[in-house]
Motif scaffolding. Structure first.
Motif, PDB file in Angstrom:
ATOM      1  N   THR A  90       0.855  -1.192   0.000  1.00  0.00           N
ATOM      2  CA  THR A  90       0.000   0.000   0.000  1.00  0.00           C
ATOM      3  C   THR A  90       0.892   1.243   0.000  1.00  0.00           C
ATOM      4  N   LEU A  91       0.263   2.403   0.017  1.00  0.00           N
ATOM      5  CA  LEU A  91       1.036   3.646  -0.053  1.00  0.00           C
ATOM      6  C   LEU A  91       1.217   4.299   1.316  1.00  0.00           C
ATOM      7  N   ARG A  92       1.034   3.524   2.375  1.00  0.00           N
ATOM      8  CA  ARG A  92       1.147   4.096   3.722  1.00  0.00           C
ATOM      9  C   ARG A  92       2.534   4.666   3.988  1.00  0.00           C
ATOM     10  N   GLU A  93       3.578   3.949   3.560  1.00  0.00           N
ATOM     11  CA  GLU A  93       4.926   4.427   3.863  1.00  0.00           C
ATOM     12  C   GLU A  93       5.385   5.510   2.898  1.00  0.00           C
ATOM     13  N   LEU A  94       4.552   5.837   1.912  1.00  0.00           N
ATOM     14  CA  LEU A  94       4.850   6.966   1.034  1.00  0.00           C
ATOM     15  C   LEU A  94       3.979   8.146   1.476  1.00  0.00           C
ATOM     16  N   GLN A  95       3.080   8.598   0.635  1.00  0.00           N
ATOM     17  CA  GLN A  95       2.225   9.730   1.012  1.00  0.00           C
ATOM     18  C   GLN A  95       0.743   9.404   0.849  1.00  0.00           C
ATOM     19  N   GLY A  96       0.413   8.105   0.885  1.00  0.00           N
ATOM     20  CA  GLY A  96      -0.984   7.730   0.739  1.00  0.00           C
ATOM     21  C   GLY A  96      -1.531   8.194  -0.599  1.00  0.00           C
ATOM     22  N   THR A  97      -2.744   8.732  -0.591  1.00  0.00           N
ATOM     23  CA  THR A  97      -3.363   9.198  -1.833  1.00  0.00           C
ATOM     24  C   THR A  97      -2.697  10.475  -2.363  1.00  0.00           C
ATOM     25  N   LYS A  98      -1.774  11.046  -1.587  1.00  0.00           N
ATOM     26  CA  LYS A  98      -1.024  12.217  -2.037  1.00  0.00           C
ATOM     27  C   LYS A  98       0.331  11.829  -2.634  1.00  0.00           C
ATOM     28  N   THR A  99       0.577  10.545  -2.786  1.00  0.00           N
ATOM     29  CA  THR A  99       1.849  10.080  -3.355  1.00  0.00           C
ATOM     30  C   THR A  99       2.067  10.701  -4.731  1.00  0.00           C
ATOM     31  N   SER A 100       3.271  11.202  -4.944  1.00  0.00           N
ATOM     32  CA  SER A 100       3.598  11.875  -6.199  1.00  0.00           C
ATOM     33  C   SER A 100       4.725  11.142  -6.918  1.00  0.00           C
ATOM     34  N   ILE A 101       5.036  11.631  -8.101  1.00  0.00           N
ATOM     35  CA  ILE A 101       6.114  11.037  -8.875  1.00  0.00           C
ATOM     36  C   ILE A 101       7.452  11.199  -8.144  1.00  0.00           C
ATOM     37  N   ARG A 102       7.594  12.262  -7.381  1.00  0.00           N
ATOM     38  CA  ARG A 102       8.834  12.477  -6.634  1.00  0.00           C
ATOM     39  C   ARG A 102       9.007  11.414  -5.557  1.00  0.00           C
ATOM     40  N   ASP A 103       7.908  10.980  -4.947  1.00  0.00           N
ATOM     41  CA  ASP A 103       7.980   9.917  -3.945  1.00  0.00           C
ATOM     42  C   ASP A 103       8.471   8.621  -4.581  1.00  0.00           C
ATOM     43  N   LEU A 104       7.965   8.313  -5.772  1.00  0.00           N
ATOM     44  CA  LEU A 104       8.390   7.104  -6.466  1.00  0.00           C
ATOM     45  C   LEU A 104       9.839   7.215  -6.922  1.00  0.00           C
ATOM     46  N   GLU A 105      10.252   8.410  -7.293  1.00  0.00           N
ATOM     47  CA  GLU A 105      11.648   8.616  -7.658  1.00  0.00           C
ATOM     48  C   GLU A 105      12.570   8.327  -6.479  1.00  0.00           C
ATOM     49  N   ARG A 106      12.168   8.768  -5.300  1.00  0.00           N
ATOM     50  CA  ARG A 106      12.981   8.511  -4.102  1.00  0.00           C
ATOM     51  C   ARG A 106      13.106   7.013  -3.843  1.00  0.00           C
ATOM     52  N   VAL A 107      12.048   6.277  -4.130  1.00  0.00           N
ATOM     53  CA  VAL A 107      12.096   4.821  -3.953  1.00  0.00           C
ATOM     54  C   VAL A 107      13.141   4.226  -4.902  1.00  0.00           C
ATOM     55  N   LEU A 108      13.136   4.662  -6.152  1.00  0.00           N
ATOM     56  CA  LEU A 108      14.110   4.149  -7.120  1.00  0.00           C
ATOM     57  C   LEU A 108      15.531   4.507  -6.697  1.00  0.00           C
ATOM     58  N   VAL A 109      15.723   5.715  -6.198  1.00  0.00           N
ATOM     59  CA  VAL A 109      17.050   6.129  -5.737  1.00  0.00           C
ATOM     60  C   VAL A 109      17.487   5.282  -4.541  1.00  0.00           C
ATOM     61  N   SER A 110      16.548   4.944  -3.662  1.00  0.00           N
ATOM     62  CA  SER A 110      16.886   4.199  -2.445  1.00  0.00           C
ATOM     63  C   SER A 110      17.432   2.808  -2.740  1.00  0.00           C
ATOM     64  N   VAL A 111      17.067   2.237  -3.888  1.00  0.00           N
ATOM     65  CA  VAL A 111      17.564   0.901  -4.246  1.00  0.00           C
ATOM     66  C   VAL A 111      18.637   0.967  -5.332  1.00  0.00           C
ATOM     67  N   ASP A 112      19.063   2.178  -5.664  1.00  0.00           N
ATOM     68  CA  ASP A 112      20.119   2.409  -6.653  1.00  0.00           C
ATOM     69  C   ASP A 112      19.665   2.116  -8.082  1.00  0.00           C
ATOM     70  N   ALA A 113      18.356   2.062  -8.310  1.00  0.00           N
ATOM     71  CA  ALA A 113      17.858   1.902  -9.673  1.00  0.00           C
ATOM     72  C   ALA A 113      18.059   3.190 -10.462  1.00  0.00           C
ATOM     73  N   VAL A 114      18.072   4.306  -9.761  1.00  0.00           N
ATOM     74  CA  VAL A 114      18.349   5.625 -10.335  1.00  0.00           C
ATOM     75  C   VAL A 114      19.373   6.303  -9.437  1.00  0.00           C
ATOM     76  N   LYS A 115      20.369   6.934 -10.042  1.00  0.00           N
ATOM     77  CA  LYS A 115      21.402   7.612  -9.269  1.00  0.00           C
ATOM     78  C   LYS A 115      20.866   8.932  -8.710  1.00  0.00           C
ATOM     79  N   PRO A 116      21.366   9.349  -7.543  1.00  0.00           N
ATOM     80  CA  PRO A 116      20.873  10.597  -6.917  1.00  0.00           C
ATOM     81  C   PRO A 116      21.066  11.837  -7.787  1.00  0.00           C
ATOM     82  N   ASN A 117      22.059  11.815  -8.681  1.00  0.00           N
ATOM     83  CA  ASN A 117      22.321  12.981  -9.537  1.00  0.00           C
ATOM     84  C   ASN A 117      21.752  12.812 -10.941  1.00  0.00           C
ATOM     85  N   ASP A 118      20.842  11.862 -11.120  1.00  0.00           N
ATOM     86  CA  ASP A 118      20.242  11.623 -12.432  1.00  0.00           C
ATOM     87  C   ASP A 118      19.507  12.877 -12.900  1.00  0.00           C
TER      88      ASP A 118
END
Length: 247
Positions: free
Chosen positions: A189-217
């Motif tokens: 679910t989206l509880r650990e993100l922003q719930g129904t306010k989850t944005s593309i930036r939240d998903l980007e942070r998830v990708l960065v957290s697992v190194d799927a996207v570099k922080p300076n991308d």
């Protein structure tokens, strides 16, 4: 008659104090040298940090931002970063081989997800079977936007009950991130993100957290306005009828 050497008790009030007596004792090795001042060390670290920040001040700026600095920066310095950005953009373009959301069927899961994760990160969205699940509807819209933006990551989608028999509806949407055959992160679910306010930036942070996207991308959102097009995707998903590829 020579007297044997006897230990001498030297009075020392504060061995770190700046006194003439302590200077004499340090000179003769009676007390150790005074350690360097923490304040001086901190100042040195701050100076080095400022110098490093200045040296890398153009990191993360795109070509348009670099162009705006033509009157403020050295031409050779700017040209170095322009070439660097162009090389990064070329690398991103050559690795962007997906750029869409891939619908999954259970028989194909192993090939399309587990095996495919040996080549790139694979992110799977398990959606709800009920159209009333607001979080799933929101995430489906964001999923399309993310797939178009990060074409080197494979975005897949499947209805949870078609993938895992008896998967609880209350646990949807679920995000699974695979790399090299393993699940690197799971979000239920989206509880650990922003719930129904989850944005593309939240998903980007998830990708960065697992190194799927570099922080300076360069593709990472830099300001809230960049989420407007993703919000439009979310609104579009909310307005769709229940008939879809995932039913």
């Amino acid at each position: 008659m020579n007297m044997p050497d006897m230990p001498v008790n030297v009075p020392v009030d504060d061995p770190n104090a700046d006194t003439e007596w302590n200077d004499i004792l340090r000179k003769h090795g009676v007390i150790p040298e005074k350690p360097p001042s923490p304040t001086a060390e901190l100042e040195e670290v701050l100076v080095q940090a400022r110098a490093l920040a200045h040296e890398h001040r153009l990191e993360g700026k795109d070509l348009d931002e670099l162009a705006e600095l033509e009157d403020d920066e050295d031409d050779d310095f700017l040209e170095h970063y322009r070439r660097k950005r162009l090389a990064e953009m070329s690398t991103i373009a050559s690795s962007a081989i997906y750029n869409q959301v891939y619908p999954l069927q259970k028989p194909d899961y192993s090939r399309e997800v587990t095996e495919a994760s040996s080549k790139s990160y694979v992110v799977v969205l398990l959606t709800a079977s009920l159209s009333s699940n607001a979080e799933s509807r929101i995430l489906e819209g964001l999923w399309k936007a993310m797939a178009e933006k990060f074409g080197d990551v494979k975005f897949c989608q499947i209805r949870a009950d078609m993938c895992i028999e008896g998967y609880p509806e209350k646990n949807t949407p679920t995000i699974l991130i695979y790399k090299d055959g393993d699940i690197k992160r799971q979000i239920v679910t989206l509880r650990e993100l922003q719930g129904t306010k989850t944005s593309i930036r939240d998903l980007e942070r998830v990708l960065v957290s697992v190194d799927a996207v570099k922080p300076n991308d360069l593709r990472l959102s830099k300001n809230p306005d960049e989420n407007e097009w993703a919000q439009n995707a979310k609104d579009s998903a909310d307005n769709e009828d229940d008939g879809s590829d995932w039913d």
